[in-house]
Design a protein around this motif. Structure first.
Motif, mmCIF file in Angstrom:
data_model
loop_
_atom_site.group_PDB
_atom_site.id
_atom_site.type_symbol
_atom_site.label_atom_id
_atom_site.label_comp_id
_atom_site.label_asym_id
_atom_site.label_seq_id
_atom_site.Cartn_x
_atom_site.Cartn_y
_atom_site.Cartn_z
ATOM 1 N N ARG A 322 65.584 39.218 20.038
ATOM 2 C CA ARG A 322 65.266 37.922 19.421
ATOM 3 C C ARG A 322 63.990 37.344 20.030
ATOM 4 N NH1 ARG A 322 69.779 33.205 19.274
ATOM 5 N NH2 ARG A 322 70.942 34.961 18.400
ATOM 6 N N ILE A 323 63.887 37.401 21.354
ATOM 7 C CA ILE A 323 62.689 36.893 22.043
ATOM 8 C C ILE A 323 61.462 37.706 21.650
ATOM 9 C CG2 ILE A 323 61.598 36.618 24.317
ATOM 10 C CD1 ILE A 323 64.439 36.076 25.429
ATOM 11 N N GLU A 336 59.132 27.325 27.268
ATOM 12 C CA GLU A 336 59.797 26.223 26.556
ATOM 13 C C GLU A 336 59.778 26.461 25.049
ATOM 14 O OE1 GLU A 336 58.320 22.422 27.663
ATOM 15 O OE2 GLU A 336 58.836 22.644 29.782
ATOM 16 N N ASP A 337 58.611 26.835 24.528
ATOM 17 C CA ASP A 337 58.517 27.106 23.093
ATOM 18 C C ASP A 337 59.363 28.314 22.704
ATOM 19 O OD1 ASP A 337 56.883 24.954 22.632
ATOM 20 O OD2 ASP A 337 55.015 26.106 22.738
ATOM 21 N N GLU A 341 62.114 28.353 19.789
ATOM 22 C CA GLU A 341 61.968 29.262 18.651
ATOM 23 C C GLU A 341 63.090 30.295 18.582
ATOM 24 O OE1 GLU A 341 59.722 29.317 16.154
ATOM 25 O OE2 GLU A 341 58.915 27.419 16.900
ATOM 26 N N SER A 342 63.571 30.734 19.752
ATOM 27 C CA SER A 342 64.622 31.760 19.763
ATOM 28 C C SER A 342 66.022 31.159 19.679
ATOM 29 C CB SER A 342 64.514 32.609 21.029
ATOM 30 O OG SER A 342 64.781 31.825 22.190
ATOM 31 N N GLY A 343 66.140 29.866 19.997
ATOM 32 C CA GLY A 343 67.445 29.225 19.995
ATOM 33 C C GLY A 343 68.280 29.565 21.211
ATOM 34 N N LEU A 344 67.635 30.095 22.239
ATOM 35 C CA LEU A 344 68.336 30.467 23.460
ATOM 36 C C LEU A 344 68.078 29.450 24.561
ATOM 37 C CD1 LEU A 344 67.479 34.284 23.503
ATOM 38 C CD2 LEU A 344 69.667 33.257 22.849
ATOM 39 N N ASP A 345 69.064 29.289 25.440
ATOM 40 C CA ASP A 345 68.924 28.395 26.582
ATOM 41 C C ASP A 345 67.754 28.839 27.456
ATOM 42 O OD1 ASP A 345 70.254 26.300 28.463
ATOM 43 O OD2 ASP A 345 69.964 28.091 29.711
ATOM 44 N N ILE A 346 67.021 27.860 28.017
ATOM 45 C CA ILE A 346 65.827 28.161 28.811
ATOM 46 C C ILE A 346 66.137 29.088 29.983
ATOM 47 C CG2 ILE A 346 66.076 26.072 30.210
ATOM 48 C CD1 ILE A 346 62.756 27.665 29.126
ATOM 49 N N LYS A 347 67.296 28.915 30.637
ATOM 50 C CA LYS A 347 67.651 29.779 31.767
ATOM 51 C C LYS A 347 67.847 31.224 31.307
ATOM 52 C CE LYS A 347 69.801 26.239 34.694
ATOM 53 N NZ LYS A 347 71.044 25.819 35.378
#
Length: 377
Positions: A322-323, A336-337, A341-347
């Protein structure tokens, strides 16, 4: 009888070797005299008065006519044959064009594989033997980023920057060539022998020196001109105020080749030489692979991109895919973007990016900005 057969079998190489053992002639005079006589044999057997008419000194004539040169040439031919070492003449089709265009190019190169370097992207990487950890990390990342352009990496097999460049090239499946300052009967330094053997799998070792030549100081300077002459660009990663890498950079500059240098803080001892090259306008400042590729007009090679794309389904999990797909649609993107865009948590994004960088799917730029490796521009 054996020696007679050997001479008859390859008379041209025999007389090339006889000529190479004549002290004091040098590559420039060798090529001038060969252009007149047409062959090494005709030059070696030329009458003394003819040579004097051409302005050849008595000392050089004596050196050309030494009987011991014949014995040495016979011995060297046997050595080359026993070790499967090839000799490439500057008039041969596979003699590298870039080197051939240098006025002081050697007229003979000894090698193991006779690689055709013409029409190849070639970068020489040089620098200090006392490499810093920062310089090492920069070089490791740079060669990883350069992989998609598939360049040939050239250096001198020395400690520090040289050996790091060779090993990183091997790690990234790039061809790498080591230029020796001695004959093929040794590897200097000795503890780089295993790396030299690895280089032969996809690269090569080159030298203009016959067996018996030791790694003396003058030979390293001669070696450096071959490093500079073979390459379309020379990169100095780190250098003190004086050093062999600066000599190589000056030679590359004199050959009208591109020269790059990695800048450093003014008080860093191993950055003084690089900073001076940049200040004196002898080198362009380099901070990343994209700038180098842009300056040289390099484009990613299709097979490199295809290889990366073919690996995707097998080496990336669902979140990584996805990334990666987000990055393929963008030039570059910060974390952050990417999270948005991926809908995944930043961690999770940060953890996945680390894994993807280790696998070679993404490049990390300053400011935690990422780019997909293998993206078609």
């Amino acid at each position: 009888m054996e020696n007679q057969y050997l001479i008859m079998y390859n008379e041209t190489l025999f007389y090339d070797l006889v000529l190479s053992f004549a002290k004091g002639i040098g590559p420039v005079n060798t090529r001038k005299l060969l252009s007149y006589f047409g062959s090494s044999k005709e030059l070696c057997i030329a009458k003394n008065n003819k040579l004097r008419q051409l302005g050849v000194s008595k000392k050089l004539i004596s050196s050309l006519k030494l009987p011991d040169n014949l014995r040495k040439a016979e011995k060297e031919m046997k050595y080359l044959e026993s070790r499967k070492i090839m000799a490439v003449r500057y008039t041969d089709e596979v003699f590298p064009n870039r080197l051939k265009n240098c006025h002081d190019a050697p007229f003979l190169l000894f090698c193991k594989r006779k690689l055709n370097l013409n029409n190849k992207k070639i970068l020489s990487i040089v620098g200090t033997r006392n490499m810093t950890l920062s310089g090492k990390h920069f070089l490791m990342n740079l060669i990883k980023e350069l992989k998609k352009y598939n360049p040939v990496i050239i250096s001198g097999l020395a400690y520090g920057v040289d050996i790091c460049a060779h090993r990183e090239a091997i790690k990234n499946d790039l061809s790498t060539i080591g230029i020796l300052a001695h004959g093929f009967d040794r590897i200097y330094p000795k503890n780089h022998y295993d790396t030299a053997l690895e280089m032969l799998n996809k690269g090569d070792l080159y030298t203009e020196f016959t067996s018996g030549n030791k790694p003396e100081k003058a030979n390293f300077i001669k070696r450096n001109r071959i490093i500079a002459g073979l390459s379309e660009a020379t990169l100095v990663v780190e250098s003190a105020e004086k050093g062999g890498s600066l000599i190589t950079a000056d030679m590359a500059f004199s050959y009208d080749r591109e020269v790059f240098a990695v800048p450093g803080r003014p008080k860093d001892i191993q950055s003084v030489g690089c900073n001076k090259l940049i200040t004196d306008n002898k080198a362009a400042l380099l901070s990343n692979a994209e700038d180098l590729a842009f300056s040289l007009g390099w484009e990613p090679e299709v097979d490199q991109i295809q290889t990366l794309n073919d690996r995707e389904p097998y080496l990336m999990d669902a979140d990584e895919k996805r990334i990666y797909s987000v990055l393929l649609r963008s030039e570059r993107m910060d974390t952050e973007d990417l999270s948005i865009e991926s809908g995944l948590d930043i961690k999770k994004v940060l953890a996945k990016l680390l894994q993807m960088e280790l696998k070679g799917f993404v490049l990390c730029h300053p400011g935690k900005v990422f780019e997909a490796v293998g993206r078609i521009n």
